[in-house]
Scaffold this motif. Structure first.
Motif, PDB file in Angstrom:
ATOM      1  N   UNK A 247       0.858  -1.089   0.052  1.00 24.61           N
ATOM      2  CA  UNK A 247      -0.030   0.160  -0.098  1.00 24.61           C
ATOM      3  C   UNK A 247       0.820   1.080   0.021  1.00 24.61           C
ATOM      4  N   UNK A 248       0.019   2.482  -0.240  1.00 27.95           N
ATOM      5  CA  UNK A 248       0.976   3.744  -0.435  1.00 27.95           C
ATOM      6  C   UNK A 248       0.218   4.847   0.347  1.00 27.95           C
ATOM      7  N   UNK A 249      -0.146   4.578   1.549  1.00 30.13           N
ATOM      8  CA  UNK A 249      -0.777   5.301   2.132  1.00 30.13           C
ATOM      9  C   UNK A 249      -0.131   6.587   2.566  1.00 30.13           C
ATOM     10  N   UNK A 250      -0.510   7.950   2.527  1.00 32.76           N
ATOM     11  CA  UNK A 250       0.141   9.245   2.369  1.00 32.76           C
ATOM     12  C   UNK A 250       0.828   9.296   3.834  1.00 32.76           C
TER      13      UNK A 250
ATOM     14  N   UNK B  61     -12.604  12.143   3.513  1.00 31.31           N
ATOM     15  CA  UNK B  61     -11.387  12.142   4.212  1.00 31.31           C
ATOM     16  C   UNK B  61     -10.393  11.019   3.869  1.00 31.31           C
ATOM     17  N   UNK B  62     -11.124   9.809   3.426  1.00 31.69           N
ATOM     18  CA  UNK B  62     -10.262   8.662   3.459  1.00 31.69           C
ATOM     19  C   UNK B  62      -9.511   8.939   2.224  1.00 31.69           C
ATOM     20  N   UNK B  63     -10.254   9.550   1.112  1.00 32.28           N
ATOM     21  CA  UNK B  63      -9.686   9.768  -0.085  1.00 32.28           C
ATOM     22  C   UNK B  63      -8.512  10.658  -0.071  1.00 32.28           C
ATOM     23  N   UNK B  64      -8.406  11.598   0.956  1.00 25.97           N
ATOM     24  CA  UNK B  64      -7.251  12.592   1.260  1.00 25.97           C
ATOM     25  C   UNK B  64      -6.030  11.894   1.835  1.00 25.97           C
ATOM     26  N   UNK B  65      -6.351  10.702   2.380  1.00 26.34           N
ATOM     27  CA  UNK B  65      -5.209  10.097   3.416  1.00 26.34           C
ATOM     28  C   UNK B  65      -4.615   8.919   2.489  1.00 26.34           C
ATOM     29  N   UNK B  66      -5.443   8.612   1.342  1.00 26.23           N
ATOM     30  CA  UNK B  66      -5.073   7.275   0.691  1.00 26.23           C
ATOM     31  C   UNK B  66      -4.760   7.421  -0.916  1.00 26.23           C
ATOM     32  N   UNK B  67      -4.024   6.928  -1.523  1.00 28.74           N
ATOM     33  CA  UNK B  67      -3.892   6.781  -3.081  1.00 28.74           C
ATOM     34  C   UNK B  67      -5.317   6.318  -3.648  1.00 28.74           C
ATOM     35  N   UNK B  68      -5.679   6.714  -4.938  1.00 29.60           N
ATOM     36  CA  UNK B  68      -6.799   6.283  -5.647  1.00 29.60           C
ATOM     37  C   UNK B  68      -7.114   4.509  -5.619  1.00 29.60           C
TER      38      UNK B  68
ATOM     39  N   UNK C 105      -4.038  14.737   8.672  1.00 30.17           N
ATOM     40  CA  UNK C 105      -4.188  15.765   7.962  1.00 30.17           C
ATOM     41  C   UNK C 105      -5.619  15.735   7.391  1.00 30.17           C
ATOM     42  N   UNK C 106      -6.365  16.836   7.263  1.00 28.26           N
ATOM     43  CA  UNK C 106      -7.679  17.140   6.899  1.00 28.26           C
ATOM     44  C   UNK C 106      -8.693  16.526   7.842  1.00 28.26           C
ATOM     45  N   UNK C 107      -8.467  16.350   9.147  1.00 30.00           N
ATOM     46  CA  UNK C 107      -9.437  15.768   9.972  1.00 30.00           C
ATOM     47  C   UNK C 107     -10.145  17.242  10.436  1.00 30.00           C
ATOM     48  N   UNK C 108     -11.434  17.018  10.662  1.00 26.58           N
ATOM     49  CA  UNK C 108     -12.138  17.978  11.505  1.00 26.58           C
ATOM     50  C   UNK C 108     -12.876  17.397  12.165  1.00 26.58           C
ATOM     51  N   UNK C 109     -13.702  18.299  13.180  1.00 24.77           N
ATOM     52  CA  UNK C 109     -14.731  17.931  14.134  1.00 24.77           C
ATOM     53  C   UNK C 109     -15.777  16.987  13.627  1.00 24.77           C
ATOM     54  N   UNK C 110     -16.191  17.311  12.511  1.00 26.78           N
ATOM     55  CA  UNK C 110     -17.049  16.667  11.698  1.00 26.78           C
ATOM     56  C   UNK C 110     -16.779  15.093  11.255  1.00 26.78           C
ATOM     57  N   UNK C 111     -15.493  15.097  10.873  1.00 30.66           N
ATOM     58  CA  UNK C 111     -15.050  13.802  10.485  1.00 30.66           C
ATOM     59  C   UNK C 111     -14.679  12.850  11.770  1.00 30.66           C
TER      60      UNK C 111
ATOM     61  N   UNK D 191       9.825  10.858   5.461  1.00 29.94           N
ATOM     62  CA  UNK D 191       9.980  10.414   4.006  1.00 29.94           C
ATOM     63  C   UNK D 191       8.299  10.226   3.460  1.00 29.94           C
ATOM     64  N   UNK D 192       7.514  10.866   4.104  1.00 33.88           N
ATOM     65  CA  UNK D 192       6.117  10.618   3.376  1.00 33.88           C
ATOM     66  C   UNK D 192       5.598  11.933   3.180  1.00 33.88           C
ATOM     67  N   UNK D 193       4.507  12.005   2.171  1.00 32.48           N
ATOM     68  CA  UNK D 193       3.990  13.230   1.738  1.00 32.48           C
ATOM     69  C   UNK D 193       3.444  14.068   2.707  1.00 32.48           C
TER      70      UNK D 193
END
Ligand code: 5AD
Ligand code: FES
Length: 362
Positions: A68-71, A172-179, A209-215, A241-243
Motif C-alpha cells: 500500500x501507499x498510504x500518504x 477524508x479517506x480519499x485525502x489520506x490514501x491513493x486512488x 491531515x484534513x481531519x475536522x470535528x465533523x470527521x 519520508x512521506x507526503x
C-alpha cells in the motif's frame, strides 16, 4: 466547561449514543475541564467492568514490506528509504516463546499489507502458535484481504483482527490514501471480520491531515454503530519520508479526550494506550490509561528490526528489550492506580451487547 458539554457527557454515559451534531459539538468544545470530567467518568466506567486491570499484548512486527501507499505511513511502498525486512516463521515463533516466558498471553502479528506472506503462510504460523500456546490469543493486523482469506485465518485459529478504519468519512479517506484504496473496501473488510467471529478492532489517527470535528464525529458514530471489540487510536505523527512530512502532529490532549468519549460510547471496549501516544508525550500512555484506556501493547519484535518498522518518526522503545518495557510499563500503569495483568484479556460482555453472542462462532 459549559452546561451543554457536561449534559452531553452525562447523556453519553447514560445512553451510549449521541447524534453526529452532538459528537461534533463535544469535539469542538473540548476544554481542560471538559476533558478532565470526561476522563473521570470514563475511568469510573472502565473500573466498573475491568476493575484496575490493564491487559498487555505482545506486538510482533512481522514485516515492513507493504504493497500500500498510504500518504501518512513510513512503510508506504513509495518510500525508498524504508528498510524492508520480513521475519521467518521460526523467528515469529521465537518471539512468542520469549513473550510467553515473560507472561504474555496475547500475541499481535502486525505487518505491511499483502506483500510477502501468502494466506497459507499466515495460516501456518497461526496454527503453529496456537499449537504451541493453546491458551494464548492470536491477533492479526495485516490489512485487507478477501473474505475467504479471513475465513481461512479464522479457521487456522486466529482470535482477533485489528484493521483501523483510519477515518469514517469517505472524502477524508480519499485525502489520506491513493486512488487505488477504497473506503468501501475497508468497511467491507471490517464487516467480514466481524461476521466471521473475530474480535474485531477498528481505529483512527487523531489529528491526521484534513481531519475536522465533523470527521471525528463520524468516527465516534461509527464505533457506536459498528460495536467493535477493540479500537486503536493514537496521535498522527509525521514521518519524514512521506507526503505528510510537514503536517502538524496530533495532540495527546485530544487523543485522551477521545479515548474517554470512546469509553463512554462502549463501556467494555478494549482500548489501548498506544505507543504513538507515548511518543508524542513522555507520560502519554499513563494519561491515556487515566482517561479510560485499558490495554498496552509493548513491542516483542526482535531488537535488530525495531527501527525498521518506522511508521512515524521518533517511535519510542525501539532500543529496549521486551522485559525492560514490561517493567517500565508496570510502573507507569501503577502510577495511575491500575495493575498490569497477564490474562488473555478478552472483552467482558455486558448486558447491552449480549446480542452479539448469537453470532455464529467457528
Ligand atoms: N502517525 C501515527 N500513526 C500512524 N499509523 C501509520 N502511520 C502513522 C503516522 N504517521 C497508524 C495507522 C495504521 C497503524 C498500523 O499505524 O493508523 O493503521
Ligand atoms: Fe518500552 Fe517504557 S515501555 S521502555
Amino acid at each position: 466547561m459549559n452546561d451543554q458539554t457536561k449534559a452531553l457527557i452525562d447523556r453519553l454515559e447514560a445512553t451510549h449514543t449521541l447524534s453526529l451534531d452532538e459528537y461534533a459539538y463535544l469535539v469542538e468544545h473540548q476544554t481542560e475541564q471538559a476533558a478532565a470530567y470526561a476522563a473521570q467518568r470514563a475511568f469510573a466506567v472502565r473500573t466498573q467492568i475491568y476493575g484496575t486491570d490493564v491487559y498487555i499484548r505482545g506486538l510482533i512486527e512481522i514485516s515492513s514490506v507493504c504493497a500500500n501507499d498510504c500518504y501518512y505511513c513510513g512503510l508506504r511502498r513509495s518510500n525508498r528509504r524504508c528498510q524492508r525486512y520480513q521475519l521467518t516463521q521460526e523467528e515469529i515463533l521465537d518471539c512468542c516463546r520469549e513473550g510467553y516466558r515473560l507472561g504474555f498471553r496475547t500475541f499481535v502479528l502486525q505487518g505491511g499489507e499483502n506483500a510477502v506472506y501468502s494466506v497459507e503462510d499466515i495460516c501456518q504460523v497461526v496454527r503453529s502458535i496456537k499449537g504451541a500456546f493453546p491458551h494464548c490469543a492470536v491477533t492479526l493486523s495485516l490489512g485487507e484481504f478477501p473474505r475467504g482469506a479471513y475465513q481461512a485465518m479464522r479457521e487456522a485459529g486466529a482470535d482477533r483482527y485489528l484493521l483501523r478504519h483510519e477515518t469514517a468519512d469517505p472524502d477524508h479517506y480519499r485525502l489520506l490514501h491513493p486512488p487505488e484504496m477504497s473506503f468501501e473496501a475497508r468497511m467491507d473488510a471490517l464487516h467480514h471480520l466481524h461476521d466471521l467471529g473475530f474480535q474485531t478492532g477498528c481505529g483512527f489517527m487523531v489529528g491526521s491531515p484534513h481531519q475536522t470535528p465533523r470527521t471525528l464525529a463520524k468516527d465516534l458514530k461509527f464505533v457506536e454503530v459498528f460495536q467493535p471489540e477493540m479500537c486503536g487510536i493514537g496521535p498522527f505523527i509525521p514521518q519524514k519520508d512521506t507526503p505528510f512530512r510537514d503536517a502538524p502532529p496530533g495532540t495527546a490532549e485530544q487523543t485522551c479526550y477521545l479515548l474517554s468519549l470512546l469509553r463512554l460510547i462502549k463501556p467494555n471496549l478494549l482500548l489501548p494506550a498506544t505507543t504513538a501516544l507515548g511518543t508524542i508525550r513522555p507520560d502519554g500512555r499513563e494519561r491515556g490509561l487515566a482517561a479510560g484506556a485499558n490495554v498496552v501493547m509493548p513491542n516483542l519484535s526482535p531488537l535488530p528490526v525495531r527501527k525498521k518498522y518506522a511508521l512515524y518518526d521518533g517511535k519510542i522503545c525501539t532500543g529496549d528489550e521486551a522485559a525492560q518495557c514490561i517493567h517500565c510499563l508496570s510502573r507507569r500503569v501503577a502510577s495511575v492506580g491500575c495493575r498490569l495483568v497477564t490474562a488473555r484479556g478478552d472483552i467482558i460482555q455486558t448486558a447491552s451487547d449480549r446480542k452479539s453472542e448469537a453470532l455464529p462462532l467457528l
